[in-house]
Scaffold this motif. Structure first.
Motif, PDB file in Angstrom:
ATOM      1  N   LEU A   1      35.595  34.455  54.908  1.00 35.44           N
ATOM      2  CA  LEU A   1      35.794  35.551  53.858  1.00 35.44           C
ATOM      3  C   LEU A   1      37.269  36.159  54.486  1.00 35.44           C
ATOM      4  CD1 LEU A   1      32.689  37.295  53.019  1.00 35.44           C
ATOM      5  CD2 LEU A   1      34.319  36.322  51.502  1.00 35.44           C
ATOM      6  N   ALA A   2      37.580  36.492  55.768  1.00 33.64           N
ATOM      7  CA  ALA A   2      38.721  37.082  56.318  1.00 33.64           C
ATOM      8  C   ALA A   2      39.954  36.341  55.923  1.00 33.64           C
ATOM      9  CB  ALA A   2      38.692  37.169  57.722  1.00 33.64           C
ATOM     10  N   GLN A   3      39.788  35.103  55.810  1.00 33.93           N
ATOM     11  CA  GLN A   3      40.720  34.112  55.065  1.00 33.93           C
ATOM     12  C   GLN A   3      40.909  34.266  53.745  1.00 33.93           C
ATOM     13  OE1 GLN A   3      40.332  30.159  57.063  1.00 33.93           O
ATOM     14  NE2 GLN A   3      40.962  30.719  58.944  1.00 33.93           N
ATOM     15  N   LEU A   4      40.134  33.967  52.860  1.00 38.96           N
ATOM     16  CA  LEU A   4      39.959  34.012  51.733  1.00 38.96           C
ATOM     17  C   LEU A   4      40.536  35.102  51.142  1.00 38.96           C
ATOM     18  CD1 LEU A   4      36.667  32.292  50.730  1.00 38.96           C
ATOM     19  CD2 LEU A   4      38.913  31.337  50.376  1.00 38.96           C
ATOM     20  N   ILE A   5      40.111  36.410  51.738  1.00 40.03           N
ATOM     21  CA  ILE A   5      40.634  37.661  50.884  1.00 40.03           C
ATOM     22  C   ILE A   5      42.052  37.793  51.231  1.00 40.03           C
ATOM     23  CG2 ILE A   5      40.456  40.350  51.367  1.00 40.03           C
ATOM     24  CD1 ILE A   5      37.543  39.790  51.804  1.00 40.03           C
ATOM     25  N   GLN A   6      42.708  37.360  52.459  1.00 38.51           N
ATOM     26  CA  GLN A   6      43.912  37.493  52.718  1.00 38.51           C
ATOM     27  C   GLN A   6      44.842  36.664  51.745  1.00 38.51           C
ATOM     28  OE1 GLN A   6      45.077  36.318  56.695  1.00 38.51           O
ATOM     29  NE2 GLN A   6      47.002  37.109  56.724  1.00 38.51           N
ATOM     30  N   MET A   7      44.369  35.295  51.416  1.00 34.33           N
ATOM     31  CA  MET A   7      45.224  34.381  50.776  1.00 34.33           C
ATOM     32  C   MET A   7      44.681  34.403  49.489  1.00 34.33           C
ATOM     33  SD  MET A   7      46.743  32.913  53.130  1.00 34.33           S
ATOM     34  CE  MET A   7      46.808  32.320  54.791  1.00 34.33           C
ATOM     35  N   GLU A   8      43.600  34.608  48.906  1.00 36.14           N
ATOM     36  CA  GLU A   8      43.302  34.559  47.339  1.00 36.14           C
ATOM     37  C   GLU A   8      43.242  35.664  46.643  1.00 36.14           C
ATOM     38  OE1 GLU A   8      42.879  31.374  46.155  1.00 36.14           O
ATOM     39  OE2 GLU A   8      43.287  30.524  48.048  1.00 36.14           O
ATOM     40  N   VAL A   9      43.004  36.902  47.064  1.00 33.86           N
ATOM     41  CA  VAL A   9      43.116  37.852  46.387  1.00 33.86           C
ATOM     42  C   VAL A   9      44.414  38.631  46.388  1.00 33.86           C
ATOM     43  CG1 VAL A   9      42.028  40.325  46.516  1.00 33.86           C
ATOM     44  CG2 VAL A   9      40.439  38.560  46.940  1.00 33.86           C
ATOM     45  N   ARG A  10      44.827  38.535  45.124  1.00 28.68           N
ATOM     46  CA  ARG A  10      46.187  38.819  44.979  1.00 28.68           C
ATOM     47  C   ARG A  10      46.527  40.288  44.313  1.00 28.68           C
ATOM     48  NH1 ARG A  10      46.340  33.337  44.545  1.00 28.68           N
ATOM     49  NH2 ARG A  10      47.826  32.365  46.015  1.00 28.68           N
ATOM     50  N   ASP A  11      45.368  40.935  44.081  1.00 27.25           N
ATOM     51  CA  ASP A  11      45.571  42.526  43.444  1.00 27.25           C
ATOM     52  C   ASP A  11      46.340  43.217  44.335  1.00 27.25           C
ATOM     53  OD1 ASP A  11      44.788  44.970  42.429  1.00 27.25           O
ATOM     54  OD2 ASP A  11      43.126  43.940  41.284  1.00 27.25           O
ATOM     55  N   PRO A  12      47.330  43.911  43.953  1.00 30.66           N
ATOM     56  CA  PRO A  12      48.147  44.882  44.600  1.00 30.66           C
ATOM     57  C   PRO A  12      47.282  45.846  45.285  1.00 30.66           C
ATOM     58  CG  PRO A  12      48.833  45.164  42.425  1.00 30.66           C
ATOM     59  CD  PRO A  12      47.567  44.023  42.367  1.00 30.66           C
ATOM     60  N   ARG A  13      46.228  46.417  44.680  1.00 33.91           N
ATOM     61  CA  ARG A  13      45.478  47.247  44.765  1.00 33.91           C
ATOM     62  C   ARG A  13      44.644  47.273  45.996  1.00 33.91           C
ATOM     63  NH1 ARG A  13      42.289  48.265  39.401  1.00 33.91           N
ATOM     64  NH2 ARG A  13      42.174  45.869  39.599  1.00 33.91           N
ATOM     65  N   VAL A  14      44.513  46.200  46.598  1.00 30.36           N
ATOM     66  CA  VAL A  14      43.928  45.757  47.849  1.00 30.36           C
ATOM     67  C   VAL A  14      45.047  45.307  48.981  1.00 30.36           C
ATOM     68  CG1 VAL A  14      42.087  44.228  48.926  1.00 30.36           C
ATOM     69  CG2 VAL A  14      41.879  44.774  46.653  1.00 30.36           C
ATOM     70  N   GLY A  15      44.914  46.217  49.995  1.00 29.89           N
ATOM     71  CA  GLY A  15      45.890  46.254  50.904  1.00 29.89           C
ATOM     72  C   GLY A  15      45.218  45.066  51.983  1.00 29.89           C
ATOM     73  N   MET A  16      45.871  45.484  53.145  1.00 29.26           N
ATOM     74  CA  MET A  16      45.117  44.758  54.417  1.00 29.26           C
ATOM     75  C   MET A  16      43.609  44.981  54.656  1.00 29.26           C
ATOM     76  SD  MET A  16      47.497  42.723  55.760  1.00 29.26           S
ATOM     77  CE  MET A  16      46.920  42.700  57.548  1.00 29.26           C
ATOM     78  N   VAL A  17      42.935  43.805  54.443  1.00 31.71           N
ATOM     79  CA  VAL A  17      41.324  43.857  54.917  1.00 31.71           C
ATOM     80  C   VAL A  17      40.684  43.535  55.954  1.00 31.71           C
ATOM     81  CG1 VAL A  17      39.128  43.573  53.714  1.00 31.71           C
ATOM     82  CG2 VAL A  17      41.172  44.156  52.277  1.00 31.71           C
ATOM     83  N   ASN A  18      40.141  44.167  56.830  1.00 25.14           N
ATOM     84  CA  ASN A  18      39.416  43.720  58.008  1.00 25.14           C
ATOM     85  C   ASN A  18      38.012  43.265  57.651  1.00 25.14           C
ATOM     86  OD1 ASN A  18      41.608  43.431  59.949  1.00 25.14           O
ATOM     87  ND2 ASN A  18      41.111  45.400  60.647  1.00 25.14           N
ATOM     88  N   VAL A  19      37.471  42.231  57.748  1.00 20.84           N
ATOM     89  CA  VAL A  19      36.266  41.905  57.447  1.00 20.84           C
ATOM     90  C   VAL A  19      35.382  42.131  59.119  1.00 20.84           C
ATOM     91  CG1 VAL A  19      34.388  40.194  56.908  1.00 20.84           C
ATOM     92  CG2 VAL A  19      36.384  40.320  55.750  1.00 20.84           C
ATOM     93  N   ASN A  20      34.760  43.392  59.240  1.00 21.97           N
ATOM     94  CA  ASN A  20      34.102  43.409  60.436  1.00 21.97           C
ATOM     95  C   ASN A  20      32.725  42.938  60.622  1.00 21.97           C
ATOM     96  OD1 ASN A  20      36.195  45.470  60.638  1.00 21.97           O
ATOM     97  ND2 ASN A  20      35.083  47.144  60.190  1.00 21.97           N
ATOM     98  N   ASP A  21      32.033  42.633  59.750  1.00 20.59           N
ATOM     99  CA  ASP A  21      30.713  42.104  59.930  1.00 20.59           C
ATOM    100  C   ASP A  21      30.148  41.640  58.334  1.00 20.59           C
ATOM    101  OD1 ASP A  21      28.329  41.277  61.260  1.00 20.59           O
ATOM    102  OD2 ASP A  21      27.382  43.369  60.931  1.00 20.59           O
ATOM    103  N   VAL A  22      29.261  40.624  58.538  1.00 21.42           N
ATOM    104  CA  VAL A  22      28.479  40.157  57.520  1.00 21.42           C
ATOM    105  C   VAL A  22      26.923  40.238  57.804  1.00 21.42           C
ATOM    106  CG1 VAL A  22      28.173  38.347  55.776  1.00 21.42           C
ATOM    107  CG2 VAL A  22      30.267  38.839  56.511  1.00 21.42           C
TER     108      VAL A  22
END
Length: 132
Positions: A19-40
């Motif tokens: 998910l850390a990689q997918l959010i960074q690469m695939e979510v292209r919405d400008p309202r989402v900045g840098m996201v850290n996935v802390n836990d699942v």
């Protein structure tokens, strides 16, 4: 005794990495900045997963809420992308939650630093009174 790793723990770890990689690469919405996935946290029956994230450099509650809404709307897309990478019969449903632990930790650290500084200034003023 060594801790046993259950399947839900292994799935959660794999999902966190992907998910850390997918959010960074695939979510292209400008309202989402840098996201850290802390836990699942994956449920024992592997049907749902809570994904705890923080937004780097974001303090505005309105922007945080907007980003979380965008991530939750993209949950289905991210789930389908996970299904391509993780070999499972069914991939858990994703629920994104904002993780306030790092923010709270920074606040507590600032309070501790402030208390230590006040204590040092109090001790130095007491030392000055003893010399007179």
């Amino acid at each position: 005794m060594a801790r046993e790793f259950h399947r839900a723990d292994r799935v959660a770890d794999a999902m966190r990495r992907e998910l850390a990689q997918l959010i960074q690469m695939e979510v292209r919405d400008p309202r989402v900045g840098m996201v850290n996935v802390n836990d699942v946290e994956v449920s024992r029956d592997l049907t749902s997963a809570k994904v705890f994230v923080t937004l780097v450099g974001e303090d505005d509650p309105a922007k945080i809420n907007t980003s979380m809404e965008v991530l939750n709307r993209a949950a289905g897309f991210l789930r389908s992308q996970l299904a391509r990478v993780i070999q499972m019969r069914s991939v858990p449903r994703l629920q994104f939650r904002y993780d306030e632990t790092s923010v709270r930790g920074q606040q507590l650290s600032a309070l501790i630093d402030k208390a230590v500084k006040a204590d040092r200034s109090h001790q130095s003023s007491d030392d000055g009174d003893d010399k007179e």
